[in-house]
Design a protein around this motif. Structure first.
Motif, PDB file in Angstrom:
ATOM      1  N   LEU B  68      -0.555 -24.614  -4.024  1.00  0.00           N
ATOM      2  CA  LEU B  68      -0.749 -25.425  -2.810  1.00  0.00           C
ATOM      3  C   LEU B  68      -2.187 -25.921  -2.721  1.00  0.00           C
ATOM      4  CD1 LEU B  68       1.349 -23.345  -0.231  1.00  0.00           C
ATOM      5  CD2 LEU B  68       2.040 -25.390  -1.520  1.00  0.00           C
ATOM      6  N   SER B  69      -3.129 -25.079  -3.112  1.00  0.00           N
ATOM      7  CA  SER B  69      -4.533 -25.510  -3.086  1.00  0.00           C
ATOM      8  C   SER B  69      -4.760 -26.648  -4.077  1.00  0.00           C
ATOM      9  CB  SER B  69      -5.454 -24.337  -3.415  1.00  0.00           C
ATOM     10  OG  SER B  69      -5.381 -23.369  -2.384  1.00  0.00           O
ATOM     11  N   ALA B  70      -4.182 -26.525  -5.268  1.00  0.00           N
ATOM     12  CA  ALA B  70      -4.368 -27.563  -6.285  1.00  0.00           C
ATOM     13  C   ALA B  70      -3.765 -28.892  -5.823  1.00  0.00           C
ATOM     14  CB  ALA B  70      -3.734 -27.120  -7.599  1.00  0.00           C
ATOM     15  N   LEU B  71      -2.691 -28.815  -5.023  1.00  0.00           N
ATOM     16  CA  LEU B  71      -2.045 -30.037  -4.537  1.00  0.00           C
ATOM     17  C   LEU B  71      -2.628 -30.468  -3.185  1.00  0.00           C
ATOM     18  CD1 LEU B  71       1.659 -29.283  -5.518  1.00  0.00           C
ATOM     19  CD2 LEU B  71       0.137 -30.979  -6.564  1.00  0.00           C
ATOM     20  N   ASP B  72      -3.658 -29.751  -2.739  1.00  0.00           N
ATOM     21  CA  ASP B  72      -4.313 -30.048  -1.466  1.00  0.00           C
ATOM     22  C   ASP B  72      -3.259 -30.193  -0.355  1.00  0.00           C
ATOM     23  OD1 ASP B  72      -6.293 -30.590   0.330  1.00  0.00           O
ATOM     24  OD2 ASP B  72      -6.467 -32.714  -0.187  1.00  0.00           O
ATOM     25  N   ALA B  73      -2.401 -29.171  -0.259  1.00  0.00           N
ATOM     26  CA  ALA B  73      -1.199 -29.283   0.570  1.00  0.00           C
ATOM     27  C   ALA B  73      -1.252 -28.367   1.784  1.00  0.00           C
ATOM     28  CB  ALA B  73       0.029 -28.936  -0.267  1.00  0.00           C
ATOM     29  N   THR B  74      -1.250 -28.969   2.958  1.00  0.00           N
ATOM     30  CA  THR B  74      -1.073 -28.202   4.185  1.00  0.00           C
ATOM     31  C   THR B  74       0.396 -28.326   4.572  1.00  0.00           C
ATOM     32  OG1 THR B  74      -3.326 -28.762   4.802  1.00  0.00           O
ATOM     33  CG2 THR B  74      -1.934 -27.835   6.532  1.00  0.00           C
ATOM     34  N   VAL B  75       1.146 -27.338   4.165  1.00  0.00           N
ATOM     35  CA  VAL B  75       2.607 -27.419   4.305  1.00  0.00           C
ATOM     36  C   VAL B  75       3.172 -26.065   4.725  1.00  0.00           C
ATOM     37  CG1 VAL B  75       2.974 -29.267   2.612  1.00  0.00           C
ATOM     38  CG2 VAL B  75       2.839 -26.893   1.831  1.00  0.00           C
ATOM     39  N   ALA B  76       4.392 -26.103   5.268  1.00  0.00           N
ATOM     40  CA  ALA B  76       5.149 -24.875   5.516  1.00  0.00           C
ATOM     41  C   ALA B  76       6.118 -24.704   4.342  1.00  0.00           C
ATOM     42  CB  ALA B  76       5.913 -24.989   6.826  1.00  0.00           C
ATOM     43  N   VAL B  77       6.019 -23.568   3.659  1.00  0.00           N
ATOM     44  CA  VAL B  77       6.878 -23.268   2.506  1.00  0.00           C
ATOM     45  C   VAL B  77       7.887 -22.206   2.930  1.00  0.00           C
ATOM     46  CG1 VAL B  77       6.946 -22.345   0.156  1.00  0.00           C
ATOM     47  CG2 VAL B  77       5.014 -23.760   0.881  1.00  0.00           C
ATOM     48  N   ARG B  78       9.160 -22.513   2.721  1.00  0.00           N
ATOM     49  CA  ARG B  78      10.234 -21.572   3.085  1.00  0.00           C
ATOM     50  C   ARG B  78      11.009 -21.267   1.817  1.00  0.00           C
ATOM     51  NH1 ARG B  78      12.761 -24.906   6.572  1.00  0.00           N
ATOM     52  NH2 ARG B  78      14.742 -24.906   5.466  1.00  0.00           N
ATOM     53  N   ALA B  79      10.914 -20.027   1.318  1.00  0.00           N
ATOM     54  CA  ALA B  79      11.634 -19.643   0.103  1.00  0.00           C
ATOM     55  C   ALA B  79      12.758 -18.687   0.460  1.00  0.00           C
ATOM     56  CB  ALA B  79      10.677 -18.988  -0.885  1.00  0.00           C
ATOM     57  N   GLU B  80      13.908 -18.887  -0.174  1.00  0.00           N
ATOM     58  CA  GLU B  80      15.058 -18.007   0.054  1.00  0.00           C
ATOM     59  C   GLU B  80      15.567 -17.544  -1.293  1.00  0.00           C
ATOM     60  OE1 GLU B  80      16.360 -17.270   3.083  1.00  0.00           O
ATOM     61  OE2 GLU B  80      15.052 -18.622   4.242  1.00  0.00           O
ATOM     62  N   THR B  81      15.841 -16.232  -1.395  1.00  0.00           N
ATOM     63  CA  THR B  81      16.382 -15.717  -2.652  1.00  0.00           C
ATOM     64  C   THR B  81      17.218 -14.468  -2.417  1.00  0.00           C
ATOM     65  OG1 THR B  81      15.843 -15.022  -4.912  1.00  0.00           O
ATOM     66  CG2 THR B  81      14.365 -14.254  -3.177  1.00  0.00           C
ATOM     67  N   ASP B  82      18.206 -14.283  -3.295  1.00  0.00           N
ATOM     68  CA  ASP B  82      18.978 -13.036  -3.299  1.00  0.00           C
ATOM     69  C   ASP B  82      18.373 -12.037  -4.273  1.00  0.00           C
ATOM     70  OD1 ASP B  82      20.834 -13.965  -1.496  1.00  0.00           O
ATOM     71  OD2 ASP B  82      22.111 -14.837  -3.048  1.00  0.00           O
ATOM     72  N   LEU B  83      17.403 -12.481  -5.066  1.00  0.00           N
ATOM     73  CA  LEU B  83      16.838 -11.617  -6.105  1.00  0.00           C
ATOM     74  C   LEU B  83      15.890 -10.579  -5.507  1.00  0.00           C
ATOM     75  CD1 LEU B  83      16.048 -14.356  -8.767  1.00  0.00           C
ATOM     76  CD2 LEU B  83      17.789 -12.551  -8.969  1.00  0.00           C
ATOM     77  N   PRO B  84      15.859  -9.377  -6.067  1.00  0.00           N
ATOM     78  CA  PRO B  84      14.904  -8.366  -5.624  1.00  0.00           C
ATOM     79  C   PRO B  84      13.500  -8.706  -6.137  1.00  0.00           C
ATOM     80  CG  PRO B  84      16.234  -7.530  -7.444  1.00  0.00           C
ATOM     81  CD  PRO B  84      16.772  -8.890  -7.113  1.00  0.00           C
ATOM     82  N   LEU B  85      12.481  -8.328  -5.380  1.00  0.00           N
ATOM     83  CA  LEU B  85      11.093  -8.635  -5.758  1.00  0.00           C
ATOM     84  C   LEU B  85      10.514  -7.540  -6.648  1.00  0.00           C
ATOM     85  CD1 LEU B  85       9.806  -9.860  -2.288  1.00  0.00           C
ATOM     86  CD2 LEU B  85      11.145 -11.058  -4.030  1.00  0.00           C
ATOM     87  N   GLY B  86       9.565  -7.920  -7.494  1.00  0.00           N
ATOM     88  CA  GLY B  86       8.870  -6.936  -8.326  1.00  0.00           C
ATOM     89  C   GLY B  86       9.776  -6.243  -9.312  1.00  0.00           C
ATOM     90  N   SER B  87      10.888  -6.862  -9.631  1.00  0.00           N
ATOM     91  CA  SER B  87      11.897  -6.207 -10.465  1.00  0.00           C
ATOM     92  C   SER B  87      12.173  -6.941 -11.765  1.00  0.00           C
ATOM     93  CB  SER B  87      13.201  -6.069  -9.667  1.00  0.00           C
ATOM     94  OG  SER B  87      12.978  -5.341  -8.481  1.00  0.00           O
ATOM     95  N   GLY B  88      11.317  -7.921 -12.104  1.00  0.00           N
ATOM     96  CA  GLY B  88      11.462  -8.578 -13.391  1.00  0.00           C
ATOM     97  C   GLY B  88      12.303  -9.830 -13.378  1.00  0.00           C
TER      98      GLY B  88
END
Lengths: 274, 274
Positions: B68-88
């Motif tokens: 986001l910094s590289a794209l100079d972006a002031t945005v709201a990012v909403r991510a949705e996933t069924d995947l577990p985090l930190g699990s590869g």
């Protein structure tokens, strides 16, 4: 050994260069195109003799024969497509690539994806029926072929875009006639178009570069020119599919201009087994 | 300026090497993985301040912040996933790549697909949270990363395969701990695994090479080893997701061994706008 099916998107080329080389896998073209949701579904099963059918009719497609020979495959190939033939959608390349993917799976030939793409690309180049459709179809999306040839040689970027695409096919043009003739001016125009889209990798940039290429390479037929002008007049964005007597438009461009067009969309993925 | 959404497949790595370089876009890893139908959907819209949410919760993901910094972006990012985090599964890389694609579309930044992939890859490498997930997620299928780095540097082939995949995530492992430690043996094991799959680019070859890599690189945890053994015993094919306390299996491998596994499939295409 079993039956296997692959789907390969159609591919309309907006602009291109001709890049000959001794090795057909190194040869090809640079340029840009759209991979389409309308494509070719190819089913392969082991058989006693080699047969190739397209939409139910026996057909001989040089690039497909070359793929099957290279894979030493005695198989029945059944290809189905809604796309018109000889109209700039890369149906021969799609059938060759689909046959490569499905034959490899059906006969367990153990080749990698890039090896299969290289095989189909080389077959298409040798057949003289296309220079860049196969690698564009393998990538999907809106591929920009920055370096020609098969996967080992080429370098492909893409315009990050999705959306509805319409097309109107009015007749056939012979790819071989154009790509085996004098291609110096065509290639110079293709290079300029590609540079423009690299500077502005958007659908807007892509369509403007495609239209300018069609004009500069002197490939616009009167029929195509008139339809493209109608779409622009109606506020849309259209150009000519290289090489066919075919107009493609973004969104509802052709419909808005009063044409009864076929509707598809940019296909985000490349060719794949089903 | 408008809202835009991108989908990025999850990615489990079967084997890999660590390939450091001064330039984070040149750095990365070689190796092989599976792109998964379970992935991350990222929606970006212009906003008054920068916010990032994952499954409804505010979160800070270093790689995403860098994008986001590289794209100079002031945005709201909403991510949705069924995947577990930190699990590869490469959730951080997927979110970074999805944020890059969606922000480019929402704010009309005019970057190409490869530029966006390079941006997300470099951000992930700098963040220390992954080396090869982003470029694998950009390709889709069963990517074999033969040369490391972003699109300008890497060379990717693939195993031409589709099919059901099951997974069981039992806990987190810290990628940064492994990839910033002594990676000499790991890289030697990864090179051997890759050579094997290049010689035999099939799912069978891929899974065997992955298991051998996990053993040779000494990354198998007791828990993972025991689940993998159960799957093999039941006649299935499984290995460990690098890097997570996670087992992935082809077909119904985990179910057949009596585990209550999550079900997904090999995702044929790469990351794309929706």
């Amino acid at each position: 050994m079993t039956e296997a099916t692959a789907f390969v998107p159609g591919h309309v080329t907006g602009f291109f260069t001709a890049e000959p080389a001794e090795d057909p896998i190194e040869a090809g073209s640079r340029g840009g195109g759209l991979a389409l949701g309308d494509g070719v579904t190819v089913t392969v099963r082991p058989a006693d003799e080699r047969t190739v059918r397209l939409n139910g009719e026996a057909i001989e497609i040089d690039a497909v024969e070359r793929v099957l020979s290279a894979l030493d495959a005695t198989v029945a190939v059944r290809a189905e497509t809604d796309l018109p033939l000889g109209s700039g959608f890369g149906v021969s390349g799609a059938t060759a690539l689909g046959a490569a993917l499905a034959t490899n799976a059906a006969l367990e030939r153990g080749l990698s994806e890039n090896e299969l793409v290289a095989l189909a690309h080389g077959a298409e180049v040798r057949a003289g029926t296309g220079l860049g459709d196969v690698v564009g179809q393998a990538r999907g999306g809106v591929p920009l072929r920055l370096e020609p040839g098969g996967p080992e040689y080429n370098y492909i970027d893409a315009v990050p875009a999705r959306g509805r695409v319409e097309y109107l096919a009015r007749g056939e043009l012979d790819t071989e006639d154009v790509i085996t003739g004098d291609t110096e001016e065509l290639t110079a125009a293709g290079e300029r178009a590609l540079s423009r889209v690299v500077r502005e990798p958007t659908m807007d940039g892509f369509m403007r570069a495609s239209r300018r290429f069609a004009r500069e390479a002197d490939l616009l037929t009167p029929e195509v020119r008139s339809v493209v002008e109608d779409v622009i007049e109606a506020g849309g964005d259209a150009s000519m599919a290289m090489l066919g007597e075919t107009v493609f438009a973004l969104g509802t461009g052709l419909t808005d201009a009063g044409y009864d067009a076929a509707v598809t969309e940019i296909h985000p993925g490349g060719a794949t087994l089903e």
